[in-house]
Write a protein that holds these residues in place. Structure first.
Motif, PDB file in Angstrom:
ATOM      1  N   GLU A   1      23.762 -11.679  17.286  1.00  0.00           N
ATOM      2  CA  GLU A   1      22.550 -11.232  17.817  1.00  0.00           C
ATOM      3  C   GLU A   1      22.605  -9.705  17.367  1.00  0.00           C
ATOM      4  O   GLU A   1      23.281  -8.916  17.581  1.00  0.00           O
ATOM      5  N   ILE A   2      21.651  -9.563  16.448  1.00  0.00           N
ATOM      6  CA  ILE A   2      21.365  -8.570  15.588  1.00  0.00           C
ATOM      7  C   ILE A   2      19.947  -7.836  15.827  1.00  0.00           C
ATOM      8  O   ILE A   2      19.032  -8.696  15.719  1.00  0.00           O
ATOM      9  N   GLY A   3      19.842  -6.460  15.970  1.00  0.00           N
ATOM     10  CA  GLY A   3      18.701  -5.778  15.988  1.00  0.00           C
ATOM     11  C   GLY A   3      18.151  -5.341  14.584  1.00  0.00           C
ATOM     12  O   GLY A   3      19.158  -4.646  13.947  1.00  0.00           O
ATOM     13  N   PHE A   4      17.122  -5.282  14.207  1.00  0.00           N
ATOM     14  CA  PHE A   4      16.517  -4.539  13.166  1.00  0.00           C
ATOM     15  C   PHE A   4      15.915  -3.600  13.667  1.00  0.00           C
ATOM     16  O   PHE A   4      15.024  -3.399  14.364  1.00  0.00           O
ATOM     17  N   GLU A   5      15.930  -2.407  12.648  1.00  0.00           N
ATOM     18  CA  GLU A   5      15.308  -1.011  12.595  1.00  0.00           C
ATOM     19  C   GLU A   5      14.584  -0.929  11.476  1.00  0.00           C
ATOM     20  O   GLU A   5      14.970  -0.844  10.350  1.00  0.00           O
ATOM     21  N   MET A   6      13.221  -0.775  11.552  1.00  0.00           N
ATOM     22  CA  MET A   6      12.472  -0.637  10.151  1.00  0.00           C
ATOM     23  C   MET A   6      11.668   0.550  10.212  1.00  0.00           C
ATOM     24  O   MET A   6      10.860   0.829  11.278  1.00  0.00           O
ATOM     25  N   THR A   7      11.355   1.453   9.323  1.00  0.00           N
ATOM     26  CA  THR A   7      10.497   2.565   9.164  1.00  0.00           C
ATOM     27  C   THR A   7       9.823   2.626   7.954  1.00  0.00           C
ATOM     28  O   THR A   7      10.465   2.756   6.951  1.00  0.00           O
ATOM     29  N   PRO A   8       8.645   2.275   7.997  1.00  0.00           N
ATOM     30  CA  PRO A   8       7.668   2.283   6.802  1.00  0.00           C
ATOM     31  C   PRO A   8       7.191   3.777   6.794  1.00  0.00           C
ATOM     32  O   PRO A   8       6.865   4.422   7.487  1.00  0.00           O
ATOM     33  N   THR A   9       6.744   4.221   5.518  1.00  0.00           N
ATOM     34  CA  THR A   9       6.256   5.393   5.057  1.00  0.00           C
ATOM     35  C   THR A   9       5.219   4.982   3.888  1.00  0.00           C
ATOM     36  O   THR A   9       5.387   4.383   3.132  1.00  0.00           O
ATOM     37  N   ILE A  10       3.791   5.235   4.456  1.00  0.00           N
ATOM     38  CA  ILE A  10       2.758   4.773   3.332  1.00  0.00           C
ATOM     39  C   ILE A  10       1.930   6.094   3.140  1.00  0.00           C
ATOM     40  O   ILE A  10       1.742   7.008   3.727  1.00  0.00           O
ATOM     41  N   ASN A  11       1.910   6.225   1.680  1.00  0.00           N
ATOM     42  CA  ASN A  11       1.130   7.058   1.052  1.00  0.00           C
ATOM     43  C   ASN A  11      -0.077   6.685   0.247  1.00  0.00           C
ATOM     44  O   ASN A  11      -0.057   5.647  -0.236  1.00  0.00           O
TER      45      ASN A  11
ATOM     46  N   PRO B   1     -15.826   9.532 -18.323  1.00  0.00           N
ATOM     47  CA  PRO B   1     -16.652   9.150 -17.619  1.00  0.00           C
ATOM     48  C   PRO B   1     -16.960   7.508 -17.277  1.00  0.00           C
ATOM     49  O   PRO B   1     -17.359   6.794 -16.508  1.00  0.00           O
ATOM     50  N   ASP B   2     -16.479   6.688 -18.531  1.00  0.00           N
ATOM     51  CA  ASP B   2     -16.522   5.548 -18.448  1.00  0.00           C
ATOM     52  C   ASP B   2     -15.507   4.722 -17.768  1.00  0.00           C
ATOM     53  O   ASP B   2     -15.537   3.617 -17.701  1.00  0.00           O
ATOM     54  N   GLY B   3     -14.217   5.445 -17.143  1.00  0.00           N
ATOM     55  CA  GLY B   3     -13.357   4.796 -16.594  1.00  0.00           C
ATOM     56  C   GLY B   3     -13.480   4.531 -15.128  1.00  0.00           C
ATOM     57  O   GLY B   3     -14.345   4.876 -14.705  1.00  0.00           O
ATOM     58  N   GLN B   4     -12.744   3.768 -14.634  1.00  0.00           N
ATOM     59  CA  GLN B   4     -12.911   3.120 -13.152  1.00  0.00           C
ATOM     60  C   GLN B   4     -12.022   4.045 -12.289  1.00  0.00           C
ATOM     61  O   GLN B   4     -10.734   4.506 -12.795  1.00  0.00           O
ATOM     62  N   ILE B   5     -12.521   4.268 -11.123  1.00  0.00           N
ATOM     63  CA  ILE B   5     -11.777   5.066 -10.040  1.00  0.00           C
ATOM     64  C   ILE B   5     -10.668   4.113  -9.552  1.00  0.00           C
ATOM     65  O   ILE B   5     -10.951   3.033  -9.345  1.00  0.00           O
ATOM     66  N   ARG B   6      -9.495   4.775  -9.294  1.00  0.00           N
ATOM     67  CA  ARG B   6      -8.415   3.812  -8.890  1.00  0.00           C
ATOM     68  C   ARG B   6      -7.934   4.444  -7.487  1.00  0.00           C
ATOM     69  O   ARG B   6      -7.936   5.665  -7.348  1.00  0.00           O
ATOM     70  N   GLY B   7      -7.624   3.575  -6.525  1.00  0.00           N
ATOM     71  CA  GLY B   7      -6.981   3.889  -5.414  1.00  0.00           C
ATOM     72  C   GLY B   7      -5.666   3.259  -5.060  1.00  0.00           C
ATOM     73  O   GLY B   7      -5.291   2.306  -5.656  1.00  0.00           O
ATOM     74  N   MET B   8      -4.602   4.179  -4.722  1.00  0.00           N
ATOM     75  CA  MET B   8      -3.176   3.586  -4.778  1.00  0.00           C
ATOM     76  C   MET B   8      -2.672   3.687  -3.360  1.00  0.00           C
ATOM     77  O   MET B   8      -2.917   4.603  -2.688  1.00  0.00           O
ATOM     78  N   VAL B   9      -1.923   2.448  -3.036  1.00  0.00           N
ATOM     79  CA  VAL B   9      -1.259   2.788  -1.795  1.00  0.00           C
ATOM     80  C   VAL B   9       0.336   2.504  -1.956  1.00  0.00           C
ATOM     81  O   VAL B   9       0.644   1.635  -2.652  1.00  0.00           O
ATOM     82  N   ASN B  10       1.190   3.406  -1.675  1.00  0.00           N
ATOM     83  CA  ASN B  10       2.507   3.323  -2.032  1.00  0.00           C
ATOM     84  C   ASN B  10       3.316   3.340  -0.607  1.00  0.00           C
ATOM     85  O   ASN B  10       3.059   3.988   0.322  1.00  0.00           O
ATOM     86  N   ILE B  11       4.101   2.227  -0.377  1.00  0.00           N
ATOM     87  CA  ILE B  11       4.753   2.085   1.031  1.00  0.00           C
ATOM     88  C   ILE B  11       6.508   1.898   0.496  1.00  0.00           C
ATOM     89  O   ILE B  11       6.978   1.089  -0.406  1.00  0.00           O
ATOM     90  N   GLN B  12       7.036   2.538   1.341  1.00  0.00           N
ATOM     91  CA  GLN B  12       8.309   2.861   1.315  1.00  0.00           C
ATOM     92  C   GLN B  12       8.862   2.220   2.589  1.00  0.00           C
ATOM     93  O   GLN B  12       8.456   2.790   3.413  1.00  0.00           O
ATOM     94  N   MET B  13       9.855   1.335   2.435  1.00  0.00           N
ATOM     95  CA  MET B  13      10.423   0.924   4.059  1.00  0.00           C
ATOM     96  C   MET B  13      11.924   1.190   3.990  1.00  0.00           C
ATOM     97  O   MET B  13      12.625   0.972   2.781  1.00  0.00           O
ATOM     98  N   ALA B  14      12.392   1.734   4.975  1.00  0.00           N
ATOM     99  CA  ALA B  14      13.863   1.795   5.356  1.00  0.00           C
ATOM    100  C   ALA B  14      14.239   1.146   6.371  1.00  0.00           C
ATOM    101  O   ALA B  14      13.519   1.186   7.322  1.00  0.00           O
ATOM    102  N   GLY B  15      15.282   0.424   6.352  1.00  0.00           N
ATOM    103  CA  GLY B  15      15.801  -0.311   7.455  1.00  0.00           C
ATOM    104  C   GLY B  15      17.195  -0.454   7.820  1.00  0.00           C
ATOM    105  O   GLY B  15      18.003  -0.129   6.660  1.00  0.00           O
ATOM    106  N   ARG B  16      17.567  -0.852   8.801  1.00  0.00           N
ATOM    107  CA  ARG B  16      19.009  -1.131   9.135  1.00  0.00           C
ATOM    108  C   ARG B  16      19.267  -2.290  10.138  1.00  0.00           C
ATOM    109  O   ARG B  16      18.134  -2.476  10.910  1.00  0.00           O
ATOM    110  N   ALA B  17      20.091  -2.963  10.278  1.00  0.00           N
ATOM    111  CA  ALA B  17      20.691  -4.077  11.048  1.00  0.00           C
ATOM    112  C   ALA B  17      21.823  -3.565  11.739  1.00  0.00           C
ATOM    113  O   ALA B  17      22.896  -3.220  11.127  1.00  0.00           O
ATOM    114  N   ALA B  18      21.684  -3.887  13.059  1.00  0.00           N
ATOM    115  CA  ALA B  18      23.051  -3.417  13.637  1.00  0.00           C
ATOM    116  C   ALA B  18      23.241  -4.315  15.188  1.00  0.00           C
ATOM    117  O   ALA B  18      22.124  -4.874  15.510  1.00  0.00           O
TER     118      ALA B  18
END
Length: 141
Positions: free
Chosen positions: A31-41, A50-67
């Motif tokens: 029986e193991i517990g998981f801990e996960m922490t997401p960081t979203i930018n 002027p003829d280029g497109q506007i872009r949006g970016m989402v960066n997700i970083q996840m850190a986790g551990r099992a114990a």
């Protein structure tokens, strides 16, 4: 109501990195517990031309551990991952309107709500490949 001429489209989703270290050779029947922490930018890239497109970016970083549940201070595995979602706005979308909309928490949530389940499902699949039963990990935000 959402203005269709300002609605972004998800163009790509990439796994930038995934690192895991499993310190146990066999996790079956434990029986193991998981801990996960997401960081979203979030970021908005305005075109240089002027003829280029506007872009949006989402960066997700996840850190986790099992114990083990009975000794949570002794991790059995450590995980980290980084993901990137790229959205493009329509070519005729006015820069001022997109910039103002991007500042809205509702609009930011809409972008993250599309990217986060993709990152979570990849993260979950990788943990399953390591032998962990993680069917109860949340896929949404």
């Amino acid at each position: 109501m959402d203005a269709p001429n300002l609605r972004p489209r998800l163009m790509s989703f990439r796994v930038l990195s995934f690192r895991a270290e499993n310190k146990l050779p066999n996790v079956i029947q434990s029986e193991i517990g998981f801990e996960m922490t997401p960081t979203i930018n979030l970021g908005l890239a305005l075109p240089a031309r002027p003829d280029g497109q506007i872009r949006g970016m989402v960066n997700i970083q996840m850190a986790g551990r099992a114990a083990p549940h009975n000794s949570p201070d002794e991790p059995l595995a450590d995980f980290s991952a980084s993901y990137e979602a790229l959205f493009v706005y329509p070519k005729d979308a006015p820069e001022a309107d997109v910039s103002a909309r991007f500042e809205s928490e509702t609009h930011q949530y809409m972008l993250v709500a599309q990217a986060f389940p993709l990152a979570s499902s990849h993260f979950q699949r990788e943990l399953m490949a390591m032998g962990f039963a993680v069917g109860n990990l949340p896929l949404g935000i």
